[in-house]
Design a protein around this motif. Structure first.
Motif, mmCIF file in Angstrom:
data_model
loop_
_atom_site.group_PDB
_atom_site.id
_atom_site.type_symbol
_atom_site.label_atom_id
_atom_site.label_comp_id
_atom_site.label_asym_id
_atom_site.label_seq_id
_atom_site.Cartn_x
_atom_site.Cartn_y
_atom_site.Cartn_z
ATOM 1 N N VAL A 155 2.116 6.723 -6.930
ATOM 2 C CA VAL A 155 1.098 7.627 -7.481
ATOM 3 C C VAL A 155 1.531 9.077 -7.306
ATOM 4 N N VAL A 156 2.075 9.411 -6.129
ATOM 5 C CA VAL A 156 2.553 10.774 -5.891
ATOM 6 C C VAL A 156 3.689 11.119 -6.849
ATOM 7 N N VAL A 203 2.497 1.729 -3.545
ATOM 8 C CA VAL A 203 1.559 2.232 -4.554
ATOM 9 C C VAL A 203 1.243 3.703 -4.303
ATOM 10 N N THR A 204 1.036 4.069 -3.035
ATOM 11 C CA THR A 204 0.746 5.472 -2.705
ATOM 12 C C THR A 204 1.891 6.383 -3.101
ATOM 13 N N ARG A 205 3.113 5.961 -2.753
ATOM 14 C CA ARG A 205 4.281 6.764 -3.127
ATOM 15 C C ARG A 205 4.429 6.860 -4.639
ATOM 16 N N VAL A 216 9.560 11.950 -1.049
ATOM 17 C CA VAL A 216 8.473 10.970 -1.066
ATOM 18 C C VAL A 216 9.026 9.550 -1.058
ATOM 19 N N VAL A 263 0.839 -1.210 0.000
ATOM 20 C CA VAL A 263 0.000 0.000 0.000
ATOM 21 C C VAL A 263 0.869 1.253 0.000
ATOM 22 N N VAL A 264 1.920 1.247 0.822
ATOM 23 C CA VAL A 264 2.833 2.395 0.878
ATOM 24 C C VAL A 264 3.525 2.608 -0.465
ATOM 25 N N CYS A 308 10.124 1.767 -2.985
ATOM 26 C CA CYS A 308 9.078 2.467 -2.239
ATOM 27 C C CYS A 308 8.432 1.582 -1.173
ATOM 28 N N THR A 309 8.745 0.290 -1.189
ATOM 29 C CA THR A 309 8.209 -0.599 -0.143
ATOM 30 C C THR A 309 8.954 -0.448 1.169
#
Length: 371
Positions: free
Chosen positions: A44-45, A40-42, A89, A37-38, A298-299
């Motif tokens: 997208v940003v 994917v969120t990063r 990020v 989840v972290v 990003c994980t």
């Protein structure tokens, strides 16, 4: 990874072109849903920041070309500022630099302040240092152009061999390793000036061949530049374990240089851990490069770290007090490239390998063929 043992440097035993596998442990596996989840969120940003960068630099910046001061401001906002936000990020909250002095007890006389037409020379391990350079100096990026090397079959070559393990006929010694020769250096025909995004997308790839795009010499680009120019003499990325052979990218340049300054730096990353993927990006993706590597790093749930070492200008090859024979007793045809390679290896305490980007080309051909 014994299946890639033919791409182990015969002098040092280092595999500088292969990818670095990540080990797993139970705790990291349990946190996989949260890490996904972290990530994917990063991601997208990051994609949103890339879109803003494209609009500011390539659309609004193009419209403002008749007004250079306004274009420079927009370019700084769209490049330097957004690059720092992207690094934040990803997890690089703090990115300190270290000034390395060759002679102990000597206080550096010149700080790092590259100007228009100066060259920033560095090793290349990932697209992360590309972002850092964009944030710190908003430079021009260039990519070398050369003919594709003739890929010799790994099984046909016989000059260099490597046999892993003890010669007992069991265990790792029973693994048959390929023999191959070191590729001869290819001529660099010229350079292409590329955008920040194209530089990131090209990370891990080897130099492209001549095309319809007109080539320029590095000196020609330097003379007309309004900002520093970043040069990666390795011409491709390594996994950070060793310094690849520098290509002759400065042919004709004298040492000390005249009319411009050379700023040397070295970037290193920590080895991967069960919770920290490798930050180096030596094997590019065929499509959407380097999206998969972005998702992987990003994980990580802890702050990322990077080691950036810089050489004072007073000790660089552009200093008029620089003595070549103190660094390179027997310089080759491209004296500046050899001097830079020696100094960068010393700064980063890295071993130089005999393999160059030509051997990386052969490795990628072999790697993708097996897949």
């Amino acid at each position: 990874m014994e299946k890639f043992s033919s791409f182990r440097d015969p002098g040092t035993g280092i595999q500088a072109s292969t990818y670095t596998p990540q080990e797993r442990d139970l705790f990291a596996t349990i946190l996989t849903p949260i890490r996904a989840v972290v990530a994917v969120t990063r991601a997208v940003v990051i994609i949103v920041l890339i879109s803003i960068h494209f609009v500011l630099v390539h659309v609004i910046g193009f419209i403002c070309r008749p007004v250079p001061p306004l274009q420079n401001i927009i370019s700084w906002i769209g490049t330097a500022l957004l690059a720092r936000l992207a690094l934040y990020v990803i997890g690089f909250w703090s990115m300190p630099t270290e000034l390395i002095v060759r002679k102990r007890g000597k206080i550096p006389e010149n700080k790092w302040n590259p100007g228009a037409g100066d060259l920033i020379v560095s090793n290349w391990s990932s697209w992360i240092e590309v972002l850092w350079l964009a944030y710190q100096y908003n430079p021009l990026f260039v990519l070398p152009v050369a003919n594709a090397p003739i890929a010799a079959s790994a099984r046909d070559a016989s000059s260099i061999s490597y046999t892993p393990g003890r010669k007992t006929g069991t265990g790792s010694a029973a693994i048959s390793s390929f023999n191959r020769v070191l590729s001869s250096p290819e001529v660099i025909h010229g350079f292409r000036q590329v955008s920040l995004l194209e530089m990131i997308f090209s990370t891990g790839n080897t130099p492209s061949g001549p095309s319809s795009v007109p080539l320029r010499s590095l000196d020609g680009i330097r003379r007309s530049a309004r900002s520093p120019i970043v040069v990666f003499p390795e011409c491709t990325t390594s996994n950070g374990r060793g310094l690849l052979r520098f290509a002759d990218v400065f042919n004709g340049a004298s040492v000390p240089t005249k009319g411009y300054n050379i700023f040397l730096m070295c970037v290193r990353y920590d080895p991967p851990t069960p919770s920290q993927p490798s930050l180096s990006h030596s094997v590019p993706d065929v499509t959407l490069n380097p999206l998969r590597h972005l998702l992987q790093i990003c994980t990580n749930l802890s702050p990322q770290s990077i080691s950036i070492r810089q050489l004072p200008l007073s000790e660089s090859p552009s200093s008029q007090l620089f003595i070549v024979n103190e660094v390179v007793p027997e310089p080759r045809s491209d004296v500046l490239a050899e001097v830079c390679a020696v100094l960068i290896a010393r700064m980063g305490k890295m071993k130089r390998v005999g393999f160059g980007w030509e051997d990386k080309y052969a490795f990628l051909d072999f790697y993708r063929g097996r897949r």
